[in-house]
Design a protein around this motif. Sequence first.
Motif, PDB file in Angstrom:
ATOM      1  N   ILE A  18      -0.756   1.304 -15.268  1.00  0.00           N
ATOM      2  CA  ILE A  18       0.071   2.465 -15.553  1.00  0.00           C
ATOM      3  C   ILE A  18       0.948   2.763 -14.344  1.00  0.00           C
ATOM      4  N   PRO A  19       2.280   2.759 -14.515  1.00  0.00           N
ATOM      5  CA  PRO A  19       3.170   3.004 -13.390  1.00  0.00           C
ATOM      6  C   PRO A  19       2.973   4.390 -12.807  1.00  0.00           C
ATOM      7  N   ALA A  20       3.234   4.505 -11.498  1.00  0.00           N
ATOM      8  CA  ALA A  20       3.054   5.781 -10.822  1.00  0.00           C
ATOM      9  C   ALA A  20       3.979   6.845 -11.367  1.00  0.00           C
ATOM     10  N   SER A  21       5.137   6.433 -11.908  1.00  0.00           N
ATOM     11  CA  SER A  21       6.115   7.397 -12.378  1.00  0.00           C
ATOM     12  C   SER A  21       5.592   8.224 -13.540  1.00  0.00           C
ATOM     13  N   GLN A  22       4.495   7.789 -14.188  1.00  0.00           N
ATOM     14  CA  GLN A  22       3.938   8.516 -15.303  1.00  0.00           C
ATOM     15  C   GLN A  22       2.938   9.580 -14.866  1.00  0.00           C
ATOM     16  N   SER A  23       2.604   9.650 -13.606  1.00  0.00           N
ATOM     17  CA  SER A  23       1.595  10.598 -13.163  1.00  0.00           C
ATOM     18  C   SER A  23       2.197  11.984 -12.990  1.00  0.00           C
ATOM     19  N   GLU A  42      -6.070   4.958   6.410  1.00  0.00           N
ATOM     20  CA  GLU A  42      -5.817   3.710   5.702  1.00  0.00           C
ATOM     21  C   GLU A  42      -6.112   3.822   4.209  1.00  0.00           C
ATOM     22  N   GLN A  43      -7.095   4.624   3.846  1.00  0.00           N
ATOM     23  CA  GLN A  43      -7.407   4.803   2.435  1.00  0.00           C
ATOM     24  C   GLN A  43      -6.256   5.484   1.707  1.00  0.00           C
ATOM     25  N   ALA A  44      -5.639   6.459   2.356  1.00  0.00           N
ATOM     26  CA  ALA A  44      -4.480   7.120   1.753  1.00  0.00           C
ATOM     27  C   ALA A  44      -3.338   6.122   1.556  1.00  0.00           C
ATOM     28  N   PHE A  45      -3.178   5.220   2.528  1.00  0.00           N
ATOM     29  CA  PHE A  45      -2.137   4.201   2.415  1.00  0.00           C
ATOM     30  C   PHE A  45      -2.394   3.294   1.217  1.00  0.00           C
ATOM     31  N   ARG A  46      -3.646   2.890   1.050  1.00  0.00           N
ATOM     32  CA  ARG A  46      -3.970   2.042  -0.091  1.00  0.00           C
ATOM     33  C   ARG A  46      -3.699   2.773  -1.408  1.00  0.00           C
ATOM     34  N   GLN A  47      -4.008   4.057  -1.458  1.00  0.00           N
ATOM     35  CA  GLN A  47      -3.737   4.835  -2.657  1.00  0.00           C
ATOM     36  C   GLN A  47      -2.240   4.888  -2.939  1.00  0.00           C
ATOM     37  N   LEU A  48      -1.442   5.074  -1.897  1.00  0.00           N
ATOM     38  CA  LEU A  48       0.005   5.131  -2.074  1.00  0.00           C
ATOM     39  C   LEU A  48       0.548   3.802  -2.594  1.00  0.00           C
ATOM     40  N   VAL A  49       0.054   2.719  -2.042  1.00  0.00           N
ATOM     41  CA  VAL A  49       0.483   1.389  -2.498  1.00  0.00           C
ATOM     42  C   VAL A  49       0.126   1.193  -3.959  1.00  0.00           C
ATOM     43  N   GLU A  50      -1.098   1.559  -4.337  1.00  0.00           N
ATOM     44  CA  GLU A  50      -1.533   1.390  -5.716  1.00  0.00           C
ATOM     45  C   GLU A  50      -0.680   2.217  -6.679  1.00  0.00           C
ATOM     46  N   ARG A  51      -0.224   3.369  -6.220  1.00  0.00           N
ATOM     47  CA  ARG A  51       0.585   4.232  -7.071  1.00  0.00           C
ATOM     48  C   ARG A  51       1.977   3.646  -7.346  1.00  0.00           C
ATOM     49  N   HIS A  52       2.531   2.932  -6.378  1.00  0.00           N
ATOM     50  CA  HIS A  52       3.944   2.549  -6.479  1.00  0.00           C
ATOM     51  C   HIS A  52       4.218   1.052  -6.466  1.00  0.00           C
ATOM     52  N   GLN A  53       3.201   0.233  -6.304  1.00  0.00           N
ATOM     53  CA  GLN A  53       3.479  -1.192  -6.148  1.00  0.00           C
ATOM     54  C   GLN A  53       4.117  -1.814  -7.384  1.00  0.00           C
ATOM     55  N   PHE A  78       6.192  -1.530   2.023  1.00  0.00           N
ATOM     56  CA  PHE A  78       5.058  -0.638   2.251  1.00  0.00           C
ATOM     57  C   PHE A  78       4.617  -0.645   3.714  1.00  0.00           C
ATOM     58  N   LEU A  79       4.723  -1.771   4.359  1.00  0.00           N
ATOM     59  CA  LEU A  79       4.383  -1.822   5.777  1.00  0.00           C
ATOM     60  C   LEU A  79       5.344  -0.954   6.604  1.00  0.00           C
ATOM     61  N   ARG A  80       6.592  -0.904   6.190  1.00  0.00           N
ATOM     62  CA  ARG A  80       7.533  -0.019   6.880  1.00  0.00           C
ATOM     63  C   ARG A  80       7.165   1.449   6.649  1.00  0.00           C
ATOM     64  N   VAL A  81       6.713   1.750   5.436  1.00  0.00           N
ATOM     65  CA  VAL A  81       6.255   3.113   5.166  1.00  0.00           C
ATOM     66  C   VAL A  81       5.112   3.466   6.120  1.00  0.00           C
ATOM     67  N   TRP A  82       4.147   2.552   6.259  1.00  0.00           N
ATOM     68  CA  TRP A  82       3.017   2.783   7.164  1.00  0.00           C
ATOM     69  C   TRP A  82       3.490   2.961   8.609  1.00  0.00           C
ATOM     70  N   LYS A  83       4.360   2.064   9.039  1.00  0.00           N
ATOM     71  CA  LYS A  83       4.794   2.051  10.432  1.00  0.00           C
ATOM     72  C   LYS A  83       5.556   3.321  10.812  1.00  0.00           C
TER      73      LYS A  83
END
Length: 213
Positions: A18-23, A42-53, A78-83
């Motif tokens: 399910i795409p993140a845009s539907q949440s 790092e867990q928040a980062f993984r959640q963000l990636v899962e939402r939008h990948q 996504f790595l740029r988002v993290w950095k």
Amino acid sequence: MEAALTFPNFRMPAPRPIPASQSADGDDIDVALMYRIAEGDEQAFRQLVERHQNAVVGTVARMLGDPTEAEDIAQLAFLRVWKHAKRWRPDAKFTTYLFTITRNLVFNESRRRTRRKEVSTDEREEESGFQMAAEARQGPEEEAMKLEMHQQIDRAIATLPEAQRTAVILYSYESLPYEEIAVVLKTSVSSVKSLLFRARTTLRERLATYLAD
């Protein structure tokens, strides 16, 4: 390539259906996650990636016409988002920020390919209005015709200038409003509308034979 990242061994997680845009209240969730990421969560980062990948990978694949490289470029985005999380501010929707990064990476990749004279003839996949036209043609014998239509759409979109292609994809596939697309393309809302109008006009002209039926 990104360097000196503190996030170790990042790999794109398995795609979510399910795409993140539907949440619901998606941007509020993204903002909260970004504040946590800025603190090194790092867990928040993984959640963000899962939402939008899914959205990022799909957008890159359509913009480059090369699904094999889409995940690599999405990972860089996504790595740029993290950095840069500590410097991020919620001045616009997070998705606008993310697609701006994505567009810049794709643009750089396209320039690299052009310099190497590796410009592909199938730089794009599908555009919503014409995708819908292709779907509408389904009938008893229509699988072959549908495939041919999609191939013609691919070729037509490949001929669009980069800004037009980006506007079409962000508007048609990611449902970004004109205002957000304008931020991504660093232009005005009226310019975005003009880009979309010109793109659709060009595509209709080049697909006139197929749309006539």
